[in-house]
Design an enzyme around this catalytic site. Structure first.
Site, PDB file in Angstrom:
ATOM      1  N   GLU A   1       8.882   0.866  11.886  1.00 53.39           N
ATOM      2  CA  GLU A   1       9.673   2.000  12.572  1.00 53.39           C
ATOM      3  C   GLU A   1       8.743   3.473  11.947  1.00 53.39           C
ATOM      4  O   GLU A   1       7.935   3.779  11.033  1.00 53.39           O
ATOM      5  CB  GLU A   1      11.071   2.132  11.402  1.00 53.39           C
ATOM      6  CG  GLU A   1      11.871   2.705  10.809  1.00 53.39           C
ATOM      7  CD  GLU A   1      11.661   3.971  10.674  1.00 53.39           C
ATOM      8  OE1 GLU A   1      11.746   5.256  11.303  1.00 53.39           O
ATOM      9  OE2 GLU A   1      11.597   4.486   8.819  1.00 53.39           O
TER      10      GLU A   1
ATOM     11  N   CYS B   1      13.222   9.886   8.246  1.00 48.02           N
ATOM     12  CA  CYS B   1      12.809   9.979   9.519  1.00 48.02           C
ATOM     13  C   CYS B   1      14.337  10.128  10.335  1.00 48.02           C
ATOM     14  O   CYS B   1      13.867  10.580  11.860  1.00 48.02           O
ATOM     15  CB  CYS B   1      12.117   8.497   9.282  1.00 48.02           C
ATOM     16  SG  CYS B   1      13.802   7.713   8.659  1.00 48.02           S
TER      17      CYS B   1
ATOM     18  N   GLY C   1       6.178   5.454   9.525  1.00 49.18           N
ATOM     19  CA  GLY C   1       5.342   6.676   9.311  1.00 49.18           C
ATOM     20  C   GLY C   1       5.605   7.402  10.101  1.00 49.18           C
ATOM     21  O   GLY C   1       6.312   6.520  11.788  1.00 49.18           O
TER      22      GLY C   1
ATOM     23  N   GLU D   1       9.081  16.571  16.098  1.00 51.31           N
ATOM     24  CA  GLU D   1       9.322  15.473  14.664  1.00 51.31           C
ATOM     25  C   GLU D   1       8.894  16.984  14.131  1.00 51.31           C
ATOM     26  O   GLU D   1       7.342  16.936  14.318  1.00 51.31           O
ATOM     27  CB  GLU D   1       8.874  14.709  14.112  1.00 51.31           C
ATOM     28  CG  GLU D   1       9.512  13.858  13.369  1.00 51.31           C
ATOM     29  CD  GLU D   1       9.592  12.551  12.965  1.00 51.31           C
ATOM     30  OE1 GLU D   1      10.357  11.574  12.518  1.00 51.31           O
ATOM     31  OE2 GLU D   1       8.499  12.183  13.167  1.00 51.31           O
TER      32      GLU D   1
ATOM     33  N   LYS E   1       0.458  -1.027  -0.091  1.00 55.70           N
ATOM     34  CA  LYS E   1       0.403  -0.038  -0.368  1.00 55.70           C
ATOM     35  C   LYS E   1       0.851   1.019  -0.106  1.00 55.70           C
ATOM     36  O   LYS E   1       1.312   1.847   1.311  1.00 55.70           O
ATOM     37  CB  LYS E   1      -0.804  -0.034   0.797  1.00 55.70           C
ATOM     38  CG  LYS E   1      -2.188   0.855   1.387  1.00 55.70           C
ATOM     39  CD  LYS E   1      -1.829   2.446   1.705  1.00 55.70           C
ATOM     40  CE  LYS E   1      -2.684   3.731   2.126  1.00 55.70           C
ATOM     41  NZ  LYS E   1      -2.180   4.977   1.946  1.00 55.70           N
TER      42      LYS E   1
END
Length: 487
Positions: free
Chosen positions: A245, A279, A223, A378, A171
């Site tokens: 992750e 990330c 994500g 983040e 996906k």
């Protein structure tokens, strides 16, 4: 409209609407894909399930050859893939060339590692016994891939999953699905039908049904923390293997012995690669108070020299952010920092020479502290927030003062500081003087709220294999320790 790929065929499936894919540098529509539905996930899962037995029983040499062929086809189509990746994701061509090279070599690496070994032999308790471990595939793996590295992070999941003998349903992000479909059409098309499937759509309509599906025992996801927590809440009661992750808030520490010019270039690369949308981006910079002025001057001058523009322009150093929503979040972090006393040394706004696209200037800040959002959450944008420290112990404490633990960077040649840093910092990857460089054989993943998944290396292969212990006694005879105890 580019159709989905299910059971070896391209199809619009059950979609009645389409999703438009936008070029983040121009805001133009590149193409569209079907807005998939849960029924499309169902068909893809059933196709993957049907293909599983033959794929897992295929000889290792044949399976390795098929994965090598994937790599060869990606190499053959590299120029077109890089161009399409630049259009839909926005990174400069140089960064996308590196991403595609990683895809090629990841499939080559796992093609060989997949036939390296399947388990191990144990020392048996008795001479008549044989004990060994077999590592087996789970079945259907759901791979949910983000937009920032849509092919690299696809390969890091799909290559080891297939090499281990699993089948997959991919996906992709609804913002960057075109390159995954291109690979399905030109690079995965030789795989047996059902082994690999690509379903496009939004998370709640395709991603969530994939996570909830009873016949998908493994979910591999990269994500946001919030989405990862939702996946965990769904998957835990179903006892799924969750490979999560979930991002980070990585720090770079500049030691007192560091050359300020070299440190500035290292930090700029680590913080501004893909416009900070990585990330493992450096999102916190700690510099010794005695060397802060020289480092700050060096990084401001270096960042000023960087060229912002469309990724298709060979002169571009930094491209756009992926979308307006992400840029707006980034700007809120900058505004919060300014409101709470941070000083903007360079940048801080949208570039005036670019009227279209989701661009933002690389922004260097000083006078930041851990009370500010930009040092806690983040940010995922082109920011370089600089905080001073007094002692190296304090720098390590500041580095660990974070809910995430994906990676951390140290710029130093002092062996004592280096050892203290990798001993004491709680992060999955420690980079010394060479930030954001990965190794195909070196496992990548995080600690704490960054999740416990590992990609790359043999550990990355084992993420997609479950362990079976076989205890075999050659002698079929009555055992003295069986019932009845009285004899």
């Amino acid at each position: 409209m580019k159709p989905m790929y299910i059971n070896g065929k391209f199809t619009n499936g059950h979609a009645t609407e389409e999703i438009q894919v936008q070029n983040p540098a121009t805001e133009e529509i590149i193409d569209s894909v079907p807005r998939g539905k849960p029924e499309d996930i169902e068909e893809a899962v059933q196709a993957a399930k049907s293909a599983f037995d033959a794929w897992r029983k295929m000889g290792s040499n044949e399976r390795a050859s098929l994965l090598h062929e994937v790599a060869s086809k990606v190499h053959e189509h590299k120029e077109k893939i890089v161009h399409l990746l630049t259009l839909e994701e926005g990174k400069p061509v140089a960064e996308n060339e590196e991403e595609v090279e990683w895809v090629i070599n990841t499939f080559r690496y796992y093609a060989e590692l997949g036939r390296h070994h399947r388990g191990s032999v144990l020392t048996s308790g008795e001479h008549s016994q044989f004990n060994f471990i077999i590592k087996e595939p789970y079945g259907v793996v759901g791979c949910i891939v983000p937009w920032n590295y849509p092919l690299l992070l696809l390969a890091w999941k799909v290559a080891p999953a297939l090499a281990a003998g699993n089948t997959v349903v991919i996906k992709p992000s609804e913002m960057t699905p075109l390159t995954a479909l291109y690979l399905a059409e030109h690079c995965f098309n030789h795989l047996p039908a059902g082994v690999l499937n690509v379903v496009t759509g939004y998370g709640h309509e395709t991603g969530e049904p994939l996570v909830k599906h009873a016949e998908v025992p493994v979910i591999a996801f990269t994500g946001s923390l919030a989405t990862g927590q939702k996946i965990a809440a769904i998957g835990a009661p179903m006892m799924k293997k969750l490979h999560l992750e979930l991002g980070g808030k990585d720090a770079t520490v500049i030691a007192e012995d560091a050359d300020p010019e070299i440190a500035a270039k290292a930090v700029a690369y680590a913080a501004l690669l893909n416009a900070g949308q990585v990330c493992t981006s450096t999102e916190r910079v700690y510099v010794p108070r005695r060397g802060a002025a020289k480092f700050t001057e060096a990084i401001v001058e270096h960042v000023k020299s960087l060229r912002i523009g469309p990724g298709t322009d060979s002169a571009t150093d930094m491209g756009p952010m992926i979308g307006d929503v992400y840029r707006a979040k980034f700007e809120k972090h900058i505004e919060d920092a300014k409101f709470n006393g941070a000083k903007i040394l360079f940048g801080g706004g949208r570039p005036k020479h670019l009227s279209k696209g989701f661009f933002h200037e690389p922004t260097v800040l000083s006078n930041v502290d851990h009370s500010m959002v930009i040092m806690r959450e983040e940010t995922f944008g082109p920011a370089v927030p600089i905080m001073e420290y007094t002692t190296f112990d304090e720098a390590i404490k500041l580095t660990n003062d974070c809910m995430f633990g994906l990676g951390a960077v140290l710029i130093s040649n002092d062996p004592k500081k280096i050892k203290q840093f990798f001993d004491d910092v709680k992060a999955g990857t420690i980079w010394i003087n060479d930030p954001l460089t990965d190794n195909y054989a070196g496992p990548f993943g995080g600690m704490k709220y960054s999740g416990g998944a590992r990609e790359l290396g043999e550990v990355g292969l084992d993420e997609f294999r479950e362990v079976k212990h076989v205890h075999w006694d050659f002698n079929m005879e009555d055992k003295p320790y069986w019932y009845p105890y009285g004899q």
